[in-house]
Design a protein around this motif. Structure first.
Motif, PDB file in Angstrom:
ATOM      1  N   LEU A  24      18.796  94.180 -21.610  1.00 24.86           N
ATOM      2  CA  LEU A  24      18.239  94.929 -22.728  1.00 24.86           C
ATOM      3  C   LEU A  24      18.933  96.250 -23.022  1.00 24.86           C
ATOM      4  O   LEU A  24      19.055  96.621 -24.189  1.00 24.86           O
ATOM      5  CB  LEU A  24      16.739  95.163 -22.516  1.00 24.86           C
ATOM      6  N   PRO A  25      19.389  97.009 -22.014  1.00 17.42           N
ATOM      7  CA  PRO A  25      20.091  98.242 -22.357  1.00 17.42           C
ATOM      8  C   PRO A  25      21.305  98.012 -23.243  1.00 17.42           C
ATOM      9  O   PRO A  25      21.768  98.943 -23.894  1.00 17.42           O
ATOM     10  CB  PRO A  25      20.497  98.805 -20.986  1.00 17.42           C
ATOM     11  N   LEU A  26      21.842  96.812 -23.262  1.00 17.03           N
ATOM     12  CA  LEU A  26      22.995  96.510 -24.091  1.00 17.03           C
ATOM     13  C   LEU A  26      22.612  95.621 -25.259  1.00 17.03           C
ATOM     14  O   LEU A  26      23.422  94.857 -25.774  1.00 17.03           O
ATOM     15  CB  LEU A  26      24.076  95.818 -23.255  1.00 17.03           C
ATOM     16  N   ALA A  27      21.358  95.714 -25.703  1.00 20.36           N
ATOM     17  CA  ALA A  27      20.891  94.842 -26.767  1.00 20.36           C
ATOM     18  C   ALA A  27      20.433  95.638 -27.968  1.00 20.36           C
ATOM     19  O   ALA A  27      19.990  96.764 -27.858  1.00 20.36           O
ATOM     20  CB  ALA A  27      19.743  93.973 -26.263  1.00 20.36           C
ATOM     21  N   VAL A  28      20.558  95.022 -29.121  1.00 21.68           N
ATOM     22  CA  VAL A  28      20.015  95.563 -30.358  1.00 21.68           C
ATOM     23  C   VAL A  28      18.909  94.638 -30.813  1.00 21.68           C
ATOM     24  O   VAL A  28      19.133  93.436 -30.976  1.00 21.68           O
ATOM     25  CB  VAL A  28      21.104  95.669 -31.447  1.00 21.68           C
ATOM     26  N   ILE A  29      17.736  95.179 -31.003  1.00 23.08           N
ATOM     27  CA  ILE A  29      16.587  94.360 -31.383  1.00 23.08           C
ATOM     28  C   ILE A  29      16.410  94.423 -32.890  1.00 23.08           C
ATOM     29  O   ILE A  29      16.234  95.478 -33.463  1.00 23.08           O
ATOM     30  CB  ILE A  29      15.317  94.847 -30.675  1.00 23.08           C
ATOM     31  N   SER A  30      16.475  93.303 -33.557  1.00 28.01           N
ATOM     32  CA  SER A  30      16.304  93.218 -34.996  1.00 28.01           C
ATOM     33  C   SER A  30      15.234  92.187 -35.279  1.00 28.01           C
ATOM     34  O   SER A  30      15.448  90.986 -35.133  1.00 28.01           O
ATOM     35  CB  SER A  30      17.626  92.827 -35.662  1.00 28.01           C
ATOM     36  N   GLY A  31      14.053  92.673 -35.719  1.00 30.98           N
ATOM     37  CA  GLY A  31      12.935  91.771 -35.913  1.00 30.98           C
ATOM     38  C   GLY A  31      12.546  91.162 -34.592  1.00 30.98           C
ATOM     39  O   GLY A  31      12.250  91.842 -33.634  1.00 30.98           O
ATOM     40  N   SER A  32      12.578  89.846 -34.493  1.00 29.90           N
ATOM     41  CA  SER A  32      12.213  89.165 -33.250  1.00 29.90           C
ATOM     42  C   SER A  32      13.441  88.668 -32.497  1.00 29.90           C
ATOM     43  O   SER A  32      13.324  87.970 -31.513  1.00 29.90           O
ATOM     44  CB  SER A  32      11.297  87.976 -33.567  1.00 29.90           C
ATOM     45  N   THR A  33      14.633  89.027 -32.987  1.00 24.24           N
ATOM     46  CA  THR A  33      15.864  88.538 -32.383  1.00 24.24           C
ATOM     47  C   THR A  33      16.491  89.616 -31.522  1.00 24.24           C
ATOM     48  O   THR A  33      16.613  90.756 -31.924  1.00 24.24           O
ATOM     49  CB  THR A  33      16.872  88.119 -33.471  1.00 24.24           C
ATOM     50  N   VAL A  34      16.897  89.257 -30.314  1.00 26.29           N
ATOM     51  CA  VAL A  34      17.585  90.178 -29.417  1.00 26.29           C
ATOM     52  C   VAL A  34      19.015  89.704 -29.263  1.00 26.29           C
ATOM     53  O   VAL A  34      19.253  88.574 -28.837  1.00 26.29           O
ATOM     54  CB  VAL A  34      16.897  90.236 -28.041  1.00 26.29           C
ATOM     55  N   GLN A  35      19.956  90.553 -29.655  1.00 26.79           N
ATOM     56  CA  GLN A  35      21.360  90.194 -29.590  1.00 26.79           C
ATOM     57  C   GLN A  35      22.073  91.140 -28.631  1.00 26.79           C
ATOM     58  O   GLN A  35      22.009  92.352 -28.783  1.00 26.79           O
ATOM     59  CB  GLN A  35      21.998  90.275 -30.976  1.00 26.79           C
ATOM     60  N   ALA A  36      22.755  90.585 -27.653  1.00 27.65           N
ATOM     61  CA  ALA A  36      23.501  91.407 -26.704  1.00 27.65           C
ATOM     62  C   ALA A  36      24.681  92.064 -27.412  1.00 27.65           C
ATOM     63  O   ALA A  36      25.323  91.452 -28.260  1.00 27.65           O
ATOM     64  CB  ALA A  36      23.985  90.550 -25.543  1.00 27.65           C
ATOM     65  N   VAL A  37      24.937  93.331 -27.057  1.00 22.80           N
ATOM     66  CA  VAL A  37      26.034  94.080 -27.658  1.00 22.80           C
ATOM     67  C   VAL A  37      27.019  94.456 -26.563  1.00 22.80           C
ATOM     68  O   VAL A  37      26.657  95.123 -25.601  1.00 22.80           O
ATOM     69  CB  VAL A  37      25.525  95.351 -28.363  1.00 22.80           C
ATOM     70  N   ASN A  38      28.221  94.024 -26.734  1.00 17.55           N
ATOM     71  CA  ASN A  38      29.279  94.401 -25.806  1.00 17.55           C
ATOM     72  C   ASN A  38      29.692  95.840 -26.103  1.00 17.55           C
ATOM     73  O   ASN A  38      30.020  96.158 -27.246  1.00 17.55           O
ATOM     74  CB  ASN A  38      30.479  93.468 -25.990  1.00 17.55           C
ATOM     75  N   PRO A  39      29.677  96.745 -25.115  1.00 21.51           N
ATOM     76  CA  PRO A  39      30.058  98.138 -25.375  1.00 21.51           C
ATOM     77  C   PRO A  39      31.411  98.257 -26.069  1.00 21.51           C
ATOM     78  O   PRO A  39      31.610  99.162 -26.885  1.00 21.51           O
ATOM     79  CB  PRO A  39      30.087  98.757 -23.974  1.00 21.51           C
ATOM     80  N   ALA A  40      32.339  97.351 -25.783  1.00 20.23           N
ATOM     81  CA  ALA A  40      33.661  97.404 -26.415  1.00 20.23           C
ATOM     82  C   ALA A  40      33.569  97.209 -27.922  1.00 20.23           C
ATOM     83  O   ALA A  40      34.408  97.724 -28.682  1.00 20.23           O
ATOM     84  CB  ALA A  40      34.579  96.349 -25.803  1.00 20.23           C
ATOM     85  N   ASP A  41      32.534  96.482 -28.377  1.00 19.74           N
ATOM     86  CA  ASP A  41      32.365  96.245 -29.809  1.00 19.74           C
ATOM     87  C   ASP A  41      31.882  97.492 -30.549  1.00 19.74           C
ATOM     88  O   ASP A  41      31.886  97.523 -31.779  1.00 19.74           O
ATOM     89  CB  ASP A  41      31.369  95.107 -30.040  1.00 19.74           C
ATOM     90  N   LYS A  42      31.430  98.485 -29.801  1.00 23.57           N
ATOM     91  CA  LYS A  42      30.970  99.727 -30.423  1.00 23.57           C
ATOM     92  C   LYS A  42      32.111 100.713 -30.685  1.00 23.57           C
ATOM     93  O   LYS A  42      31.896 101.765 -31.274  1.00 23.57           O
ATOM     94  CB  LYS A  42      29.945 100.421 -29.523  1.00 23.57           C
ATOM     95  N   ILE A  43      33.293 100.391 -30.218  1.00 28.61           N
ATOM     96  CA  ILE A  43      34.413 101.320 -30.298  1.00 28.61           C
ATOM     97  C   ILE A  43      35.329 100.938 -31.451  1.00 28.61           C
ATOM     98  O   ILE A  43      35.793  99.792 -31.546  1.00 28.61           O
ATOM     99  CB  ILE A  43      35.207 101.325 -28.981  1.00 28.61           C
ATOM    100  N   GLU A  44      35.605 101.877 -32.316  1.00 30.52           N
ATOM    101  CA  GLU A  44      36.511 101.642 -33.439  1.00 30.52           C
ATOM    102  C   GLU A  44      37.924 101.376 -32.918  1.00 30.52           C
ATOM    103  O   GLU A  44      38.434 102.130 -32.080  1.00 30.52           O
ATOM    104  CB  GLU A  44      36.513 102.863 -34.350  1.00 30.52           C
ATOM    105  N   PRO A  45      38.584 100.329 -33.379  1.00 27.88           N
ATOM    106  CA  PRO A  45      39.944 100.016 -32.921  1.00 27.88           C
ATOM    107  C   PRO A  45      40.926 101.176 -33.116  1.00 27.88           C
ATOM    108  O   PRO A  45      41.782 101.420 -32.262  1.00 27.88           O
ATOM    109  CB  PRO A  45      40.330  98.796 -33.769  1.00 27.88           C
TER     110      PRO A  45
END
Length: 303
Positions: A24-45
């Motif tokens: 959960l610390p690496l998840a974004v909750i949208s409505g009833s869906t929980v999607q895991a977020v890779n920290p690398a995806d948060k970084i602008e190339p």
């Protein structure tokens, strides 16, 4: 046997709960869906490329939580200003706490921007970037940028201006003045631009702080280009302020201001022909409470 199976099921359920709590610390909750977020995806190339080439650079951390300001619409002018600043600050304090604690421990310099709930980090490195991106409250991290004003391109010889600038005639602002009898009375406008020549003959009468061009309630210069007093080392900001509140004094060559009875304040968000992320965001926060008070904020902002 049944008791053994029950205990096994309970243990399995506990294991699942532990795994969920870890994810959960690496998840974004949208409505009833929980999607895991890779920290690398948060970084602008682009930011990553800069760090790989330079080792350290300035970057901006954007946080997921954004203040709910919907209640402000039903408040009076004074209440609204105080409420908005308070809620923005509380949101930033709450969501940025862990990031600031980490940066303090690393000895890295930073500044909070409450208007967009962002954190400006000076000369951060790759280690700090990865640590910040790993925080669940962080939405993304991007490189700090510099924006440039479009150069002025002439399209032929200038013609002598008429008594009224063409913008006033084309928008029929002069007809509005005569019909309603108001020209911006009681309104304070601001610009985030290259600054303003505060003593320009078409603008000096409308400066909200009178003869004090260094009053922090009316002027801010985040990059300290002007040395304390309102100035414009480019001309763009003076031009746009003139379009807004230029004087209707008949002794002037022509009238350019749409609201000549309004007052103005300004923040220098562009160091010259360039505008840094740092200056622009600092100005955005300043506009909310010039001189530290929401009561000083403008009714209209031009950027």
């Amino acid at each position: 046997m049944d008791r053994y199976r029950s205990n096994s099921r309970l243990l399995a359920a506990l294991v699942v709960l532990v795994l969920i709590a870890t994810v959960l610390p690496l998840a974004v909750i949208s409505g009833s869906t929980v999607q895991a977020v890779n920290p690398a995806d948060k970084i602008e190339p682009e930011l990553l490329n800069r760090l790989l080439n330079e080792g350290s650079t300035d970057y901006i951390v954007r946080f997921i939580e954004q203040a709910d300001l919907s209640w402000a619409y039903g408040m009076s002018w004074q209440e609204r200003g105080e409420y908005v600043v308070r809620v923005l600050r509380e949101t930033a304090d709450r969501s940025q706490r862990q990031a600031k604690s980490y940066l303090d421990g690393r000895g890295l310099r930073y500044q909070t921007f409450i208007a967009g709930n962002e954190l400006y980090v000076w000369q951060g490195d790759l280690v700090a970037l990865n640590a910040l991106a790993d925080l669940r409250e962080v939405a993304y991290v991007r490189a700090a940028r510099t924006y440039y004003l479009d150069p002025i391109v002439g399209d032929g010889p200038e013609q002598a201006p008429q008594a009224l600038a063409w913008g006033i005639s084309d928008t029929k602002a002069n007809q509005f003045w005569s019909t309603f009898g108001v020209q911006g009375d009681g309104i304070v406008v601001a610009n985030i631009d290259t600054g303003v020549q505060w003593d320009h003959p078409a603008l000096d009468q409308a400066f909200k702080c009178g003869a004090n061009p260094s009053d922090p309630a009316c002027w801010a210069d985040p990059s300290n280009i002007c040395g304390g007093s309102a100035c414009d080392n480019n001309g763009h900001g003076t031009h746009t302020m003139g379009t807004m509140v230029g004087d209707d004094d008949p002794s002037l060559t022509w009238q350019a201001g749409m609201a000549p009875n309004a007052l103005w304040i300004a923040c220098k968000g562009c160091e010259s022909s360039s505008c840094s992320d740092y200056a622009l965001n600092t100005c955005a926060d300043w506009i909310l409470q010039p001189g530290g008070s929401p009561a000083n904020r403008p009714h209209v902002v031009n950027n």
